[in-house]
Design a protein around this motif. Structure first.
Motif, PDB file in Angstrom:
ATOM      1  N   THR A 241       0.811  -1.221   0.000  1.00  0.00           N
ATOM      2  CA  THR A 241       0.000   0.000   0.000  1.00  0.00           C
ATOM      3  C   THR A 241       0.843   1.269   0.000  1.00  0.00           C
ATOM      4  O   THR A 241       0.495   2.253  -0.666  1.00  0.00           O
ATOM      5  CB  THR A 241      -0.925   0.031   1.229  1.00  0.00           C
ATOM      6  OG1 THR A 241      -0.142  -0.139   2.417  1.00  0.00           O
ATOM      7  CG2 THR A 241      -1.965  -1.080   1.151  1.00  0.00           C
TER       8      THR A 241
ATOM      9  N   TRP B 258      -6.593   4.528   3.318  1.00  0.00           N
ATOM     10  CA  TRP B 258      -7.871   3.845   3.177  1.00  0.00           C
ATOM     11  C   TRP B 258      -9.049   4.807   3.246  1.00  0.00           C
ATOM     12  O   TRP B 258     -10.082   4.593   2.604  1.00  0.00           O
ATOM     13  CB  TRP B 258      -8.006   2.751   4.230  1.00  0.00           C
ATOM     14  CG  TRP B 258      -7.115   1.582   3.929  1.00  0.00           C
ATOM     15  CD1 TRP B 258      -5.941   1.265   4.532  1.00  0.00           C
ATOM     16  CD2 TRP B 258      -7.327   0.595   2.920  1.00  0.00           C
ATOM     17  NE1 TRP B 258      -5.403   0.140   3.970  1.00  0.00           N
ATOM     18  CE2 TRP B 258      -6.237  -0.296   2.984  1.00  0.00           C
ATOM     19  CE3 TRP B 258      -8.335   0.367   1.993  1.00  0.00           C
ATOM     20  CZ2 TRP B 258      -6.129  -1.394   2.140  1.00  0.00           C
ATOM     21  CZ3 TRP B 258      -8.233  -0.736   1.142  1.00  0.00           C
ATOM     22  CH2 TRP B 258      -7.142  -1.597   1.224  1.00  0.00           C
TER      23      TRP B 258
ATOM     24  N   TYR C 202      -4.649  -0.042  -5.554  1.00  0.00           N
ATOM     25  CA  TYR C 202      -5.658  -1.017  -5.149  1.00  0.00           C
ATOM     26  C   TYR C 202      -6.138  -1.824  -6.358  1.00  0.00           C
ATOM     27  O   TYR C 202      -6.350  -3.041  -6.249  1.00  0.00           O
ATOM     28  CB  TYR C 202      -6.829  -0.295  -4.493  1.00  0.00           C
ATOM     29  CG  TYR C 202      -7.951  -1.207  -4.065  1.00  0.00           C
ATOM     30  CD1 TYR C 202      -7.871  -1.933  -2.875  1.00  0.00           C
ATOM     31  CD2 TYR C 202      -9.092  -1.353  -4.850  1.00  0.00           C
ATOM     32  CE1 TYR C 202      -8.895  -2.781  -2.490  1.00  0.00           C
ATOM     33  CE2 TYR C 202     -10.124  -2.190  -4.466  1.00  0.00           C
ATOM     34  CZ  TYR C 202     -10.025  -2.908  -3.280  1.00  0.00           C
ATOM     35  OH  TYR C 202     -11.045  -3.735  -2.901  1.00  0.00           O
TER      36      TYR C 202
ATOM     37  N   ARG D 126     -13.631   0.854   0.015  1.00  0.00           N
ATOM     38  CA  ARG D 126     -14.020   1.110   1.408  1.00  0.00           C
ATOM     39  C   ARG D 126     -14.705  -0.123   2.014  1.00  0.00           C
ATOM     40  O   ARG D 126     -14.450  -0.489   3.168  1.00  0.00           O
ATOM     41  CB  ARG D 126     -14.950   2.316   1.478  1.00  0.00           C
ATOM     42  CG  ARG D 126     -14.279   3.648   1.273  1.00  0.00           C
ATOM     43  CD  ARG D 126     -15.176   4.796   1.730  1.00  0.00           C
ATOM     44  NE  ARG D 126     -14.499   6.079   1.581  1.00  0.00           N
ATOM     45  CZ  ARG D 126     -14.616   6.875   0.532  1.00  0.00           C
ATOM     46  NH1 ARG D 126     -15.409   6.507  -0.479  1.00  0.00           N
ATOM     47  NH2 ARG D 126     -13.965   8.009   0.462  1.00  0.00           N
TER      48      ARG D 126
ATOM     49  N   MET E 281      -3.855  -9.510   4.271  1.00  0.00           N
ATOM     50  CA  MET E 281      -4.730  -8.708   3.421  1.00  0.00           C
ATOM     51  C   MET E 281      -4.981  -9.420   2.098  1.00  0.00           C
ATOM     52  O   MET E 281      -6.099  -9.370   1.556  1.00  0.00           O
ATOM     53  CB  MET E 281      -4.135  -7.318   3.191  1.00  0.00           C
ATOM     54  CG  MET E 281      -5.142  -6.314   2.672  1.00  0.00           C
ATOM     55  SD  MET E 281      -4.502  -4.628   2.495  1.00  0.00           S
ATOM     56  CE  MET E 281      -3.979  -4.272   4.172  1.00  0.00           C
TER      57      MET E 281
ATOM     58  N   ARG F 150     -12.147  -2.827   2.814  1.00  0.00           N
ATOM     59  CA  ARG F 150     -11.353  -2.535   4.008  1.00  0.00           C
ATOM     60  C   ARG F 150     -12.132  -2.883   5.280  1.00  0.00           C
ATOM     61  O   ARG F 150     -11.582  -3.479   6.213  1.00  0.00           O
ATOM     62  CB  ARG F 150     -10.955  -1.052   4.025  1.00  0.00           C
ATOM     63  CG  ARG F 150     -10.116  -0.636   5.230  1.00  0.00           C
ATOM     64  CD  ARG F 150      -8.837  -1.422   5.328  1.00  0.00           C
ATOM     65  NE  ARG F 150      -7.923  -0.834   6.302  1.00  0.00           N
ATOM     66  CZ  ARG F 150      -6.771  -1.396   6.693  1.00  0.00           C
ATOM     67  NH1 ARG F 150      -6.422  -2.579   6.194  1.00  0.00           N
ATOM     68  NH2 ARG F 150      -5.989  -0.794   7.565  1.00  0.00           N
TER      69      ARG F 150
END
Length: 215
Positions: A84, A106, A122, A171, A150, A174
């Motif tokens: 990330t 995020w 992403y 979103r 993840m 996450r």
């Protein structure tokens, strides 16, 4: 019915809040090594193949199981954890100091944002997990895969049928990923219910073993 076993790596220094390192070089802690040994002892699988990511913590976690069966793991870069944020942007930071940067990433929920030269977007992460999923049918029964939290969360997300990689989906993923039980060395087994149709199930027995090792 084919079964593919996925294992998250043992506790790493990053998981324990240690200083930032290159993503591929983060080592296991002493607890992580104990978890890896306990996993190799308790896992009731005779591997047909063992896959690891390009990151050293998956190699170290797989090592006791490889030794048990005299096997050499195969490196699969598609299994690498989601990069990330470029470690260069977090140099000298510990886990507590890194957290606000990760939270901001995020919260922005920009699927095309690249946080530094060696980070990925992403969308790229999403595509990489999908690329590995296309390889599932070609893996032999009883393959054991050592990967990352993840990444494994994204795999389960995809198996549930989520396909979008826009801001709303980012979103939502996450939130899903943070709520999915994903302790170090957790085992999720994928079973082929029908050609190209997979279902995931956690190994609760191994979770109890890992809790005992971590106490």
């Amino acid at each position: 019915m084919k079964t593919i076993t996925f294992v998250r790596h043992g506790q790493s220094t990053a998981n324990a809040g240690g200083l930032t390192m290159a993503h591929d070089a983060i080592p296991l802690t002493a607890l992580g090594h104990r978890q890896a040994q306990a996993l190799a002892t308790a896992l009731q699988v005779t591997p047909a193949r063992i896959l690891v990511s390009g990151y050293s913590r998956t190699h170290d976690t797989a090592r006791p199981l490889c030794h048990k069966f005299s096997m050499v793991p195969q490196v699969e870069p598609l299994l690498n954890e989601f990069s990330t944020i470029d470690p260069a942007l977090m140099q000298g930071m510990d886990g507590q100091q890194r957290a606000p940067m990760a939270d901001a990433y995020w919260q922005a929920a920009d699927p095309l944002q690249r946080m530094g030269k060696v980070a990925e977007t992403y969308v790229e992460f999403d595509q990489r997990v999908c690329a590995f999923m296309h390889k599932l049918d070609g893996l032999p029964d009883q393959t054991v895969v050592f990967g990352h939290g993840m990444w494994l969360g994204m795999l389960v997300w995809k198996l549930l049928g989520f396909r979008s990689a826009d801001s709303l989906a980012m979103r939502a993923f996450r939130g899903f990923q943070l709520g999915l039980p994903m302790p170090n060395c957790v085992v999720y087994q994928l079973q082929e219910a029908a050609p190209g149709v997979w279902r995931a199930q956690v190994d609760e027995g191994l979770l109890r073993v890992l809790r005992e090792v971590s106490e």
